[in-house]
Design an enzyme around this catalytic site. Structure first.
Site, mmCIF file in Angstrom:
data_model
loop_
_atom_site.group_PDB
_atom_site.id
_atom_site.type_symbol
_atom_site.label_atom_id
_atom_site.label_comp_id
_atom_site.label_asym_id
_atom_site.label_seq_id
_atom_site.Cartn_x
_atom_site.Cartn_y
_atom_site.Cartn_z
ATOM 1 N N HIS A 222 0.836 -1.201 0.000
ATOM 2 C CA HIS A 222 0.000 0.000 0.000
ATOM 3 C C HIS A 222 0.872 1.252 0.000
ATOM 4 O O HIS A 222 1.964 1.266 0.580
ATOM 5 C CB HIS A 222 -0.905 0.016 1.239
ATOM 6 C CG HIS A 222 -1.988 -1.015 1.200
ATOM 7 N ND1 HIS A 222 -2.870 -1.125 0.161
ATOM 8 C CD2 HIS A 222 -2.322 -1.992 2.092
ATOM 9 C CE1 HIS A 222 -3.714 -2.116 0.398
ATOM 10 N NE2 HIS A 222 -3.392 -2.668 1.567
ATOM 11 N N CYS B 152 -0.183 2.176 -4.941
ATOM 12 C CA CYS B 152 -1.150 3.198 -5.323
ATOM 13 C C CYS B 152 -0.551 4.593 -5.182
ATOM 14 O O CYS B 152 0.341 4.816 -4.357
ATOM 15 C CB CYS B 152 -2.384 3.053 -4.437
ATOM 16 S SG CYS B 152 -3.651 4.286 -4.704
#
Length: 697
Positions: free
Chosen positions: A364, A413
């Site tokens: 992440h 991301c």
């Protein structure tokens, strides 16, 4: 030539302080030295008198007086030996031996039959040095000088030579020199020629012995050959595409050596008509690195975020590819905040002038105002940059190490983080023109993970692995990956690679390594990397009942290890037995439900294959230990032997407690329990396997 006249003043301040401390801590040590100094040289009597009223450390004061009087290190060492101060003698000898600079000429030489050869080992040190030459493991009779003359070179004298340079009981070795005798002047200067025809089978073998066991990597035209990592290279049905110069690199944790080169010529006609030129060297081959180092981090099992699937397979895939390109790879899974920061700090210690540095992160992440942040597994729900690792800060610290190439591959991301409105300001970056950023997705976009149960590479890695081994400029490789992703139907319009770079030279990940001028720096870096990649040696356990058990170890990642047990010998009156592991040291993670399993897959290891290490017919039990970075003391566990005798129904038990030290990355002490805080859920999305996609956003 040896320089025996170097003085005490050449010692560093640290070395002088250490010697002074040793003299002060031995009863009357500095007084004995002062007396010995005066006995050797009457002109130094006043030194022994002045030291009786010293300021601070009397030992350090005496050394300063000797330095001012121009005393040599050899004289100081002689006095220390006279007073039998073994600790100081050992320290001084080790210190000056560590500063010996050895050059060996030549390092490889072919000589025509009947011709002489002279090997020369020149050592520059602070003390008197002695030499001893070896051929392989055997001493060369009479080879106790800086030069070794072989006149003429006989068949028995062919082979590897090395020189040991000693001072007292301390010693260092030169590099290896290889002497080969040829049959005449017709031997090619660059490589042995091997003419073949299309359709033939190319068979090359490289024999080597080493401890730890050697590994092999074959090269064609100075470029590593994918999946050619055995001692034997066999290419059936060769074509003209296979012609060129072949060589093999043999290496282990501590050393490396190269085989002779072989020029393979391939053509359709008879051998007498063969006349092809070796492939020309491309422009990208003009660049070299002093070393290549990579840190790979894959975060999957987030404590309070959505867990990910692909990072483990991606890190494993990239590790194997980069090792074929001669990278020193540190591969870590599931790190918290403290562990990520500590891992980067250790990574920076491996970087230096001329080194290629590569950082890969899968997990992440987010990006605010051009700043990228990697999220650790313990990040809180409303995390900000304070809870994450700041990529631009890592870049600045890499630049301070004067690296030759900085590559960031960020598989995460890049959406904005609505919980973080801060704009951290990095310090000024140096203008180095050596930075490459490869993002798995565009600014303010998500990197998706495809829902699939099996262990497959993610989207970015699926395309990257097909291009990574190409001998092209790094930016060219990433441009091709972007084009490949753009042609893929499931990624088009959803995820696109973004490249940012100021790289001005045609530097490639396939560039060769050319050792730095300072070999001490290279040796220190090799040792620092090797410390984090040592696994326990296999051992045999003998139980009182007569059963013998093998205990083996294998590394899956730098912080994940497999332990297996195997029954080697069983007495005839024992009908069944098994060796299981239990009671592990606190810290690392062991899933007890999946320990002592009959297959690696059942034990939780989906990537490692042990078929090459153990015969398939031999039963064994596997246990997987992860999070070794959290091991605070030596890893220990109990080996429980369960067995039954022929005439007894009752199962018996014998136990042995085993300690295997601190394996792999646990030696670096990345752990810090204070960093394990509250957790969160993550809004970011991550890349994943390509087949049967189900996208979420």
């Amino acid at each position: 030539m040896e320089d025996k006249n170097l003085g005490v003043e050449t010692l560093s301040e640290t070395a002088l302080n250490r010697l002074g401390y040793m003299l002060d801590n031995l009863e009357c040590g500095w007084k004995q030295l002062a007396k010995a100094v005066a006995e050797h040289d009457k002109e130094l009597t006043d030194c022994s008198l002045k030291v009786l009223s010293p300021h601070g450390s009397p030992g350090r004061y005496l050394l300063a007086l000797l330095a001012d009087r121009g005393c040599t290190l050899a004289f100081l060492l002689q006095c220390l030996k006279k007073i039998e101060h073994r600790e100081a003698v050992g320290f001084l000898t080790t210190h000056v031996m560590g500063q010996i600079d050895i050059t060996l000429q030549p390092q490889s030489q072919r000589v025509p039959e009947g011709s002489p050869v002279v090997l020369s080992c020149r050592a520059v040190g602070h003390v008197e040095l002695t030499y001893q030459w070896f051929k392989g493991k055997d001493e060369v009779p009479g080879g106790n000088g800086p030069e070794l003359v072989l006149n003429p070179v006989s068949a028995a004298q062919q082979g590897p030579y090395i020189c040991r340079v000693s001072s007292g009981d301390k010693y260092v070795f030169s590099n290896w020199a290889h002497v080969h005798r040829s049959g005449g002047a017709s031997v090619p200067a660059v490589a042995t020629s091997l003419p073949l025809m299309e359709g033939d089978t190319l068979y090359l073998e490289c024999a080597a012995q080493a401890n730890p066991p050697p590994q092999f990597q074959w090269y064609l035209n100075k470029q590593p050959m994918p999946n050619c990592t055995k001692s034997i290279l066999k290419i059936p049905c060769i074509t003209t595409a296979d012609r060129g110069i072949y060589s093999c690199k043999v290496y282990n944790l501590y050393h490396e050596a190269w085989s002779d080169q072989v020029q393979v010529n391939i053509g359709p006609g008879s051998f007498s008509d063969v006349s092809w030129e070796a492939p020309k060297v491309g422009k990208q081959d003009l660049f070299n690195s002093t070393d290549k180092v990579a840190l790979l981090i894959g975060n999957m099992n987030y404590l309070h975020h959505r867990q990910l699937r692909a990072p483990m397979a991606d890190v494993h895939e990239l590790t194997n590819l980069l090792r074929q390109l001669d990278f020193k790879v540190v591969s870590l899974l599931d790190l918290n905040w403290q562990e990520m920061h500590s891992a980067v700090t250790e990574f920076l210690l491996l970087l230096d002038r001329g080194v290629y540095g590569l950082l890969y992160f899968a997990g992440h992440g987010y990006e605010n105002y051009g700043n990228s942040f990697m999220v650790p597994i313990d990040a809180p729900a409303s995390y900000t940059f304070k809870h994450c690792l700041w990529v631009q800060d890592v870049l600045q610290r890499m630049q301070e190490r004067q690296t030759e190439l900085n590559v960031f591959l960020l598989d995460m991301c890049r959406k904005r983080n609505p919980n973080d409105e801060s704009i951290p300001q990095p310090g000024p970056l140096r203008v180095t023109a050596n930075i490459v950023f490869g993002y798995a997705t565009c600014v303010d976009a998500e990197a998706f993970e495809v829902n699939k149960d099996d262990l497959s590479n993610g989207i970015f890695m699926s395309f990257l692995k097909k291009r990574l081994m190409e001998p092209e400029k790094v930016t060219v490789i990433l441009d091709k990956v972007a084009e490949d992703m753009g042609r893929c139907e499931i990624t088009r319009g959803r995820q696109a690679l973004e490249l940012r770079s100021n790289l001005s030279e045609r530097r490639a990940l396939t560039d060769c390594i050319q050792g730095p001028a300072c070999q001490v720096t290279a040796s220190t870096r090799n040792l620092q990397w090797a410390i984090a990649h040592v696994i326990p040696e296999s051992r045999c356990l003998q139980f009182e009942c007569g059963v013998k058990v093998q205990l083996g170890f294998a590394a899956e990642f730098s912080n994940i290890m497999i332990i297996y047990t195997r029954i080697l010998e069983t007495p005839k009156d024992i009908v069944s037995c098994s060796a299981q592991l239990s009671d592990f040291t606190e810290g690392p993670e062991v899933d007890l439900k999946h320990s002592n399993q009959e297959s690696l897959h059942e034990a939780g290891s989906l990537l490692l294959s042990m078929d090459d290490l153990l015969p398939l017919e031999q039963p064994r039990l596997f246990t997987r230990i992860s999070a070794l970075q959290r091991l605070k003391k030596e890893l220990s566990f109990t080996v429980c032997l369960h067995y039954k005798y022929t005439n007894l129904d009752e199962e018996l038990l014998e136990e042995q407690r085993i300690s295997v030290g601190k394996p792999l990355v646990s030696k670096l002490n990345l752990h810090d329990l204070s960093s394990i805080g509250s957790a969160s859920t993550s809004w970011s999305y991550y890349q994943g396997p390509m087949e049967s996609p189900t996208f979420s956003s």
